[in-house]
Design an enzyme around this catalytic site. Structure first.
Site, PDB file in Angstrom:
ATOM      1  N   CYS A  57       0.838  -1.236  -0.025  1.00  0.00           N
ATOM      2  CA  CYS A  57       0.041  -0.056   0.026  1.00  0.00           C
ATOM      3  C   CYS A  57       1.002   1.263  -0.129  1.00  0.00           C
ATOM      4  O   CYS A  57       0.251   2.426   0.094  1.00  0.00           O
ATOM      5  CB  CYS A  57      -0.819  -0.072   1.325  1.00  0.00           C
ATOM      6  SG  CYS A  57      -1.934  -1.564   1.165  1.00  0.00           S
ATOM      7  N   HIS A  69      -2.116   7.729   6.492  1.00  0.00           N
ATOM      8  CA  HIS A  69      -2.103   6.588   5.845  1.00  0.00           C
ATOM      9  C   HIS A  69      -3.493   5.992   6.538  1.00  0.00           C
ATOM     10  O   HIS A  69      -4.431   5.477   5.579  1.00  0.00           O
ATOM     11  CB  HIS A  69      -0.980   5.660   5.987  1.00  0.00           C
ATOM     12  CG  HIS A  69      -1.331   4.442   5.239  1.00  0.00           C
ATOM     13  ND1 HIS A  69      -1.430   4.313   3.904  1.00  0.00           N
ATOM     14  CD2 HIS A  69      -1.352   2.879   5.421  1.00  0.00           C
ATOM     15  CE1 HIS A  69      -1.450   2.949   3.509  1.00  0.00           C
ATOM     16  NE2 HIS A  69      -1.433   2.142   4.597  1.00  0.00           N
ATOM     17  N   GLU A  96       1.125   4.643  13.526  1.00  0.00           N
ATOM     18  CA  GLU A  96       1.101   5.795  12.863  1.00  0.00           C
ATOM     19  C   GLU A  96       0.761   7.032  13.712  1.00  0.00           C
ATOM     20  O   GLU A  96       1.609   7.788  13.793  1.00  0.00           O
ATOM     21  CB  GLU A  96       0.149   5.849  11.631  1.00  0.00           C
ATOM     22  CG  GLU A  96       0.422   7.099  10.780  1.00  0.00           C
ATOM     23  CD  GLU A  96      -0.489   7.030   9.606  1.00  0.00           C
ATOM     24  OE1 GLU A  96      -0.125   8.076   8.956  1.00  0.00           O
ATOM     25  OE2 GLU A  96      -1.185   6.535   9.415  1.00  0.00           O
ATOM     26  N   LYS A 153      -9.118   8.225   4.144  1.00  0.00           N
ATOM     27  CA  LYS A 153      -9.687   6.751   3.827  1.00  0.00           C
ATOM     28  C   LYS A 153     -11.094   6.735   4.656  1.00  0.00           C
ATOM     29  O   LYS A 153     -11.663   5.644   4.200  1.00  0.00           O
ATOM     30  CB  LYS A 153      -8.734   5.835   4.254  1.00  0.00           C
ATOM     31  CG  LYS A 153      -7.387   5.732   3.278  1.00  0.00           C
ATOM     32  CD  LYS A 153      -6.666   4.577   3.963  1.00  0.00           C
ATOM     33  CE  LYS A 153      -5.394   4.245   3.036  1.00  0.00           C
ATOM     34  NZ  LYS A 153      -4.489   5.330   3.049  1.00  0.00           N
ATOM     35  N   HIS A 197     -10.011   2.044   1.691  1.00  0.00           N
ATOM     36  CA  HIS A 197      -8.559   1.920   1.529  1.00  0.00           C
ATOM     37  C   HIS A 197      -8.058   1.441   0.163  1.00  0.00           C
ATOM     38  O   HIS A 197      -8.711   0.383  -0.491  1.00  0.00           O
ATOM     39  CB  HIS A 197      -8.123   0.728   2.653  1.00  0.00           C
ATOM     40  CG  HIS A 197      -6.654   0.260   2.507  1.00  0.00           C
ATOM     41  ND1 HIS A 197      -5.737   1.384   1.943  1.00  0.00           N
ATOM     42  CD2 HIS A 197      -5.772  -0.501   3.208  1.00  0.00           C
ATOM     43  CE1 HIS A 197      -4.425   0.909   2.307  1.00  0.00           C
ATOM     44  NE2 HIS A 197      -4.514  -0.254   2.932  1.00  0.00           N
ATOM     45  N   PHE A 199       1.723  -3.658   3.859  1.00  0.00           N
ATOM     46  CA  PHE A 199       2.115  -5.080   4.299  1.00  0.00           C
ATOM     47  C   PHE A 199       3.588  -5.187   3.987  1.00  0.00           C
ATOM     48  O   PHE A 199       3.923  -4.636   2.764  1.00  0.00           O
ATOM     49  CB  PHE A 199       1.644  -6.088   3.580  1.00  0.00           C
ATOM     50  CG  PHE A 199      -0.103  -6.274   4.287  1.00  0.00           C
ATOM     51  CD1 PHE A 199      -0.508  -5.476   5.281  1.00  0.00           C
ATOM     52  CD2 PHE A 199      -1.057  -6.978   3.733  1.00  0.00           C
ATOM     53  CE1 PHE A 199      -1.568  -5.639   6.151  1.00  0.00           C
ATOM     54  CE2 PHE A 199      -2.319  -7.165   4.403  1.00  0.00           C
ATOM     55  CZ  PHE A 199      -2.618  -6.598   5.540  1.00  0.00           C
TER      56      PHE A 199
END
Length: 408
Positions: A162, A302, A313, A332, A337, A396
């Site tokens: 991502c 994010h 985060e 988001k 996402h 990831f």
């Protein structure tokens, strides 16, 4: 070392199919997730997501060509063409054009053509389309953009989960800075709202199960978050050497001024709990841009609405800004996402917010213990003075990437 201007933006997203429309949607602060017919029919564990609607491929491709383009390639080529048009560059090269060796293509994608590959896997071997191989190549989207516009510079594909689109933008900036190219079409794409991909993410408990209210399911930083909402999008920026853009009289949206990337070197799907690598990446991007933490006007986080990502985060942002968090937004909550395309979509939102002095609210945020150390914008947009913005992307594999934009 050359400065890098943003001269064009193109976008196909659940929030809208132009930057203006999409930014208006995120300013409204309402989620776009709905139940999707293909997922309902397949009876997968999660049946909702944030899809691109209103996109007309006929406006970009002849019908005969569309048979050889899967959904992510259609979305990406269209968004890239819009970015070039917005930059005042030709959408299509003349047949006698010799090509442009000084412009590159930099594409980020996490899943590439996963959905189409899963569809092909269900077919008997004798029914495989002749164009199967050129459609499933991970580099196919970048190649299609290059071919459409005659761009003969580097044609590169980045897969960093991502963080893919942010990495593509950062690497394009680096190439322009050091004179390898004069310009680049850079961004990302993801379109994996297929039963196979959704079921796979549901299998690892990554997705929200808030089926009774899909538009409220994506809840970045919120105490009641229970996973992310899958979405699709394509977004591209036209990047040019600043001096050349000014010389040709281009409209300049802003400047891509800083970039850094890192890796947790930890768990394959779970970030380091203290966010120390993410914080280091943010600090490195700010240093690369020559921007002090106190100069940052806001952060586009994010923030996927998963327990571990958002907590890590928030801690990273707090560590990066020890004197106090700037306003933080997580778009988001509206878009879901966007996976590998998110860094480019959110780069557009971040730059528009910085340029206009208006930070979008974080949809569906009502508070929570993991957000007490940062200033999450919610309920309504917030006015700020135009200032540099930091945009974060994580993925990831422990990937982290941060970009710094200066408004025009």
């Amino acid at each position: 070392m050359h400065r890098v201007a943003v001269t064009g933006m193109g976008l196909k997203s659940p929030a809208g199919n132009t930057p203006e429309d999409a930014f208006a949607t995120v300013l409204a602060g309402k989620g776009t997730a709905v139940h999707l017919p293909a997922l309902l029919e397949a009876a997968v564990p999660v049946t909702f997501g944030c899809a691109v609607t209103g996109f007309d491929p006929d406006a970009y491709f002849p019908r005969a060509r569309q048979r050889h383009l899967d959904r992510p390639t259609r979305l990406a080529v269209a968004a890239a063409a819009d970015a070039r048009t917005d930059a005042g560059l030709p959408d299509l090269r003349p047949e006698d054009d010799e090509g442009d060796p000084r412009t590159g293509v930099f594409v980020g994608t996490g899943g590439a053509h996963t959905s189409y590959i899963s569809d092909l896997g269900a077919l008997p071997r004798e029914r495989l389309p002749v164009a199967s191989v050129p459609m499933i190549m991970p580099n196919a989207t970048a190649a299609r953009i290059s071919i459409r516009h005659g761009l003969q510079g580097p044609c590169l594909t980045f897969s960093c989960a991502c963080a893919s689109a942010a990495v593509a933008l950062g690497e394009a900036m680096t190439a322009i800075r050091y004179g390898r190219v004069d310009a680049a079409v850079a961004g990302g794409v993801e379109a994996m709202l297929s039963p196979f991909a959704v079921a796979a993410f549901a299998r690892i408990n990554a997705l929200s199960r808030r089926a009774d209210a899909p538009h409220e399911a994506s809840r970045p930083f919120d105490r009641d978050r229970d996973g992310f909402v899958m979405a699709e999008a394509a977004a591209f920026l036209m990047l040019e050497r600043m001096d050349l853009a000014v010389a040709r009289g281009a409209r300049i949206h802003g400047e891509l001024a800083g970039y850094a990337a890192g890796a947790d070197a930890g768990h394959i799907v779970q970030p380091l709990d203290d966010g120390r690598v993410a914080a280091r990446t943010m600090r490195a991007a700010l240093a690369d841009a020559g921007v002090r933490p106190e100069e940052v006007g806001h952060v586009n986080a994010h923030a996927t609405a998963t327990t571990y990502n958002d907590r890590a985060e928030a801690r990273a942002i707090a560590a990066c800004f020890p004197a106090g968090s700037p306003p933080v937004t997580a778009t988001k909550g509206v878009t879901g996402h966007l996976l590998g395309s998110g860094g480019a979509v959110e780069a557009i939102f971040a730059l528009l917010a910085a340029s206009r002095g208006t930070v979008p609210p974080t949809a569906n945020f009502t508070g929570g213990p993991d957000a007490t150390s940062i200033d999450v914008v919610h309920t309504a947009p917030r006015g700020i003075a135009p200032a540099p913005v930091l945009s974060n992307s994580f993925g990831f594999g422990g990937h982290s990437a941060s970009l710094v934009f200066r408004p025009a």
